[in-house]
Design an enzyme around this catalytic site. Structure first.
Site, mmCIF file in Angstrom:
data_model
loop_
_atom_site.group_PDB
_atom_site.id
_atom_site.type_symbol
_atom_site.label_atom_id
_atom_site.label_comp_id
_atom_site.label_asym_id
_atom_site.label_seq_id
_atom_site.Cartn_x
_atom_site.Cartn_y
_atom_site.Cartn_z
ATOM 1 N N GLU A 125 0.833 -1.218 0.000
ATOM 2 C CA GLU A 125 0.000 0.000 0.000
ATOM 3 C C GLU A 125 0.864 1.263 0.000
ATOM 4 O O GLU A 125 0.561 2.265 0.661
ATOM 5 C CB GLU A 125 -1.021 -0.035 1.121
ATOM 6 C CG GLU A 125 -1.955 -1.219 0.883
ATOM 7 C CD GLU A 125 -3.328 -1.085 1.447
ATOM 8 O OE1 GLU A 125 -3.806 0.040 1.612
ATOM 9 O OE2 GLU A 125 -3.935 -2.144 1.709
HETATM 10 N N1 CAA Z 1 -6.205 11.940 -4.297
HETATM 11 C C1 CAA Z 1 -6.799 12.305 -5.448
HETATM 12 N N2 CAA Z 1 -6.147 12.427 -6.591
HETATM 13 C C2 CAA Z 1 -4.831 12.193 -6.579
HETATM 14 C C3 CAA Z 1 -4.127 11.837 -5.424
HETATM 15 C C4 CAA Z 1 -4.875 11.711 -4.246
HETATM 16 N N3 CAA Z 1 -4.295 11.349 -3.103
HETATM 17 N N4 CAA Z 1 -2.838 11.680 -5.709
HETATM 18 C C5 CAA Z 1 -2.715 11.926 -7.011
HETATM 19 N N5 CAA Z 1 -3.925 12.227 -7.541
HETATM 20 C C6 CAA Z 1 -4.261 12.530 -8.928
HETATM 21 C C7 CAA Z 1 -4.093 13.960 -9.194
HETATM 22 O O1 CAA Z 1 -5.261 14.358 -9.870
HETATM 23 C C8 CAA Z 1 -2.902 14.059 -10.129
HETATM 24 O O2 CAA Z 1 -3.235 14.866 -11.192
HETATM 25 P P1 CAA Z 1 -2.915 16.433 -11.242
HETATM 26 O O3 CAA Z 1 -1.805 16.475 -12.227
HETATM 27 O O4 CAA Z 1 -4.217 16.939 -11.712
HETATM 28 O O5 CAA Z 1 -2.506 16.864 -9.884
HETATM 29 C C9 CAA Z 1 -2.731 12.672 -10.703
HETATM 30 O O6 CAA Z 1 -3.407 11.802 -9.780
HETATM 31 C C10 CAA Z 1 -1.281 12.245 -10.794
HETATM 32 O O7 CAA Z 1 -0.675 12.473 -9.546
HETATM 33 P P2 CAA Z 1 0.894 12.481 -9.380
HETATM 34 O O8 CAA Z 1 1.493 13.343 -10.439
HETATM 35 O O9 CAA Z 1 1.217 12.792 -7.961
HETATM 36 O O10 CAA Z 1 1.231 10.966 -9.731
HETATM 37 P P3 CAA Z 1 2.600 10.227 -9.768
HETATM 38 O O11 CAA Z 1 2.613 9.385 -10.994
HETATM 39 O O12 CAA Z 1 3.738 11.150 -9.519
HETATM 40 O O13 CAA Z 1 2.494 9.191 -8.540
HETATM 41 C C11 CAA Z 1 2.534 8.445 -6.268
HETATM 42 C C12 CAA Z 1 2.213 9.561 -7.268
HETATM 43 C C13 CAA Z 1 2.206 9.005 -4.905
HETATM 44 C C14 CAA Z 1 4.002 8.037 -6.307
HETATM 45 C C15 CAA Z 1 1.628 7.226 -6.592
HETATM 46 O O14 CAA Z 1 2.006 6.601 -7.796
HETATM 47 C C16 CAA Z 1 1.612 6.204 -5.485
HETATM 48 O O15 CAA Z 1 0.885 6.332 -4.517
HETATM 49 N N6 CAA Z 1 2.388 5.112 -5.633
HETATM 50 C C17 CAA Z 1 2.322 3.997 -4.710
HETATM 51 C C18 CAA Z 1 1.352 2.990 -5.194
HETATM 52 C C19 CAA Z 1 0.814 2.146 -4.095
HETATM 53 O O16 CAA Z 1 0.593 2.575 -2.975
HETATM 54 N N7 CAA Z 1 0.521 0.902 -4.434
HETATM 55 C C20 CAA Z 1 -0.079 0.016 -3.505
HETATM 56 C C21 CAA Z 1 -0.727 -1.110 -4.222
HETATM 57 S S1 CAA Z 1 -2.050 -1.830 -3.379
HETATM 58 C C22 CAA Z 1 -1.428 -2.845 -2.227
HETATM 59 O O17 CAA Z 1 -0.275 -2.851 -1.912
HETATM 60 C C23 CAA Z 1 -2.475 -3.668 -1.565
HETATM 61 C C24 CAA Z 1 -2.063 -4.834 -0.786
HETATM 62 O O18 CAA Z 1 -1.205 -5.615 -1.132
HETATM 63 C C25 CAA Z 1 -2.797 -5.125 0.439
#
Ligand code: CAA
Length: 574
Positions: free
Chosen positions: A363
């Protein structure tokens, strides 16, 4: 804000604690040892309304607050963190986006059975090339009439195989980055939707984790969740809540390990008194309980913010970061207090030590949590054009294929069309064009060193039974190749000796010709064949990473292709 629980929250906590201690704790060792998903326990959790704690009664939920649900994850994890994540993935990751973004029909059809515990949910975001960089999603959904056609693969999916309902993220508009990703509700039984094998994990082994494979899966248009292009936002918002669940899981593991260590320290006598009375141990216990208390405040506070519809993304990232970091420290101290016994299977702290690590990874790794937190205080840095996933289509395609190609610059000529016979003829003509002279070599045998071999034919878990190995042996013989295999084929199935497996932790192949049969092409395997001159593959899944890392490949069932290949090579007198 003293976080004194209400009467109702206390009662939920007590009910779940009793359930965890009476139903789960007695079998926790076995679940871990056998890598076994506790189906009966999950069914009972549904009957007791745990599976939809924070959702409205009208959708089958228990209409409790977010904190009650978070306490449920904590209490389950205090005893068995695998069961904790089954609940957390089901409630936070699968049910929440349907509750928040679903239409009335979607909520009735999908949320109600999830929240009432009749069905299990899962969330499919992560892919081989889209882990921390979730925007790098490559699974595609192409609209064709009334259906989206879904193709691709997801990795490391919690509840995979046991879940009935999956929230899946796929690219609907290529070339525009995160804004081209959409979310879908996908049912387990749909044609073309299959699962990889249940991973053999370090910890949380009572939870099931596997790959999801989509091959031309027809997803009805009405199963689009939210609007087209909203998928990334839905995923990010879902993860903001999910991270409170993982923080609660870490908190529960830490609490469980601390209690075990405390009791042990009171009983274990050394130097004539309980070790809890030795200052070195007493101070450790003091540190452990202080860290847990601080983590609990953070986790509960994030839950309350969510309940009150205030912004909670930064606070959930902080809670997950802190709770999972201190969880590792606490389980480490717990094992230390147990001394040699803590290193032995059967002592719960040994399992907790292994369970804890994943909380700093999934996550969103803790590095990603720091990115989220630092962006919230500093603002998001402007992306350079090369970092910007919303670049033009050619840039994105180049970036994606570069990230897929672990074996370097390969030709990637993949034969998908035609009968097995036609595919094999085409494949052999490509090998001819490489001046690859195929010749049988009966001198090649299993004792030979793969690292020094010129040719290797390797087999993976695409082979259903060890009894079918002779068809692969025949092929290797005709090709003048040694027989190799994937890591799980040798280490887990034990269908070939350990000196046969090719990969980062196995044999490295540096010869002229490599064939991967029924091997999907995980990084571990590809890392062992980087130096091969020609890489070829036979695989049923056209999206398998092996094809992005091969020079020539045939998409098809190995049970159809290999016998044809064997026959044609025989006809050629080889
Ligand atoms: N809420 C709403 N919208 C959001 C947001 C949020 N928290 N974060 C980003 N966005 C939207 C925005 O609209 C943004 O667009 P704008 O250009 O209009 O601002 C768009 O998304 C892109 O955002 P970023 O440019 O910040 O995106 P990024 O490509 O740089 O990535 C990141 C950001 C935080 C690194 C993201 O990719 C991330 O969270 N990565 C980690 C993924 C993750 O947590 N995976 C877990 C998998 S599930 C799991 O693990 C489950 C399990 O096993 C139990």
């Amino acid at each position: 804000m003293n976080f004194k629980l209400t009467g109702e929250q206390e009662s939920i906590k007590n009910t779940i604690r009793k359930f965890a201690e009476t139903k789960i704790e007695p079998i926790a060792f076995q679940l871990d040892e056998k890598n076994m998903f506790p189906e009966e326990i999950v069914r009972e959790m549904g009957q007791l309304s745990f599976m939809g704690l924070p959702y409205p009664l009208k959708y089958g939920g228990a209409a409790k607050d977010v904190l009650s649900y978070i306490i449920a994850v904590e209490e389950l994890s205090r005893v068995d963190a695998g069961v904790g994540v089954i609940l957390s993935a089901h409630v936070s990751l699968a049910s929440w986006p349907i509750m928040e973004f679903g239409t009335e029909n979607q909520k009735e059809k999908y949320l109600t059975p999830l929240a009432s515990g009749k069905k299990i949910g899962a969330f499919g975001l992560t892919e081989e090339n889209a882990g921390s960089d979730a925007g790098g999603t490559e699974t595609t959904a192409v609209l064709n009439g009334d259906y989206y056609i879904l193709n691709g693969a997801k990795v490391f999916i919690t509840n995979a195989g046991y879940a009935d309902t999956y929230v899946i993220f796929a690219v609907t508009t290529p070339g525009i980055g995160t804004k081209g990703i959409s979310a879908f509700i996908v049912e387990k039984e749909w044609k073309g939707f299959t699962f990889g094998t249940h991973y053999n994990k370090m910890g949380i082994r009572s939870s099931a984790t596997a790959e999801l494979l989509f091959h031309n899966v027809k997803v009805p248009k009405e199963n689009l969740l939210g609007k087209e292009g909203e998928g990334f936002k839905i995923a990010m918002m879902t993860l903001e809540g999910g991270r409170i669940g993982i923080a609660a899981q870490a908190l529960g593991i830490a609490q469980g390990a601390y209690e075990k260590a405390l009791n042990y320290a009171k009983e274990r006598i050394q130097f004539g008194k309980p070790i809890s009375r030795q200052q070195s141990i007493a101070f450790k216990l003091a540190d452990m309980t202080t860290k847990i208390r601080a983590a609990r405040f953070m986790v509960y506070s994030a839950a309350v913010l969510k309940q009150e519809h205030e912004s909670y993304g930064t606070e959930s990232a902080m809670a997950k970061l802190y709770a999972s970091d201190i969880c590792l420290e606490v389980v480490n101290d717990a094992v230390q207090i147990y001394g040699g016994s803590g290193y032995i299977k059967g002592f719960a702290v040994e399992r907790m030590y292994r369970d804890a690590k994943i909380c700093t990874i999934y996550e969103g790794t803790n590095e990603i949590q720091k990115l989220v937190i630092s962006n919230s205080i500093l603002g998001k840095p402007k992306k350079t054009s090369s970092e910007n996933t919303a670049g033009n289509t050619a840039d994105v395609a180049a970036k994606k294929s570069a990230s897929k190609a672990i074996t370097g610059n390969r030709k990637r000529v993949i034969i998908k069309e035609g009968t097995a016979e036609e595919k094999v003829h085409k494949f052999l003509s490509y090998l001819d064009s490489e001046n690859m002279k195929i010749e049988s070599n009966s001198a090649v045998h299993l004792g030979d060193n793969i690292g020094e071999a010129d040719r290797v034919c390797s087999i993976g878990l695409g082979l259903a039974s060890k009894d079918d190995l002779p068809i692969i042996q025949e092929l290797a013989q005709s090709m003048g190749a040694q027989l190799g295999c994937s890591r799980p084929f040798a280490e887990e199935r034990e269908w070939l000796p350990l000196n046969r497996f090719v990969g980062i932790s196995g044999q490295k192949f540096k010869g002229s010709f490599y064939m991967a049969i029924g091997i999907s092409g995980q990084i571990q395997h590809l890392g062992g064949i980087r130096d091969a001159k020609i890489i070829t593959a036979i695989n049923i899944d056209e999206n398998a990473p092996i094809f992005s890392n091969a020079d020539y490949g045939i998409v098809g069932d190995l049970y159809e292709i290999v016998p044809v290949l064997n026959r044609i090579l025989k006809e050629k007198g080889l």
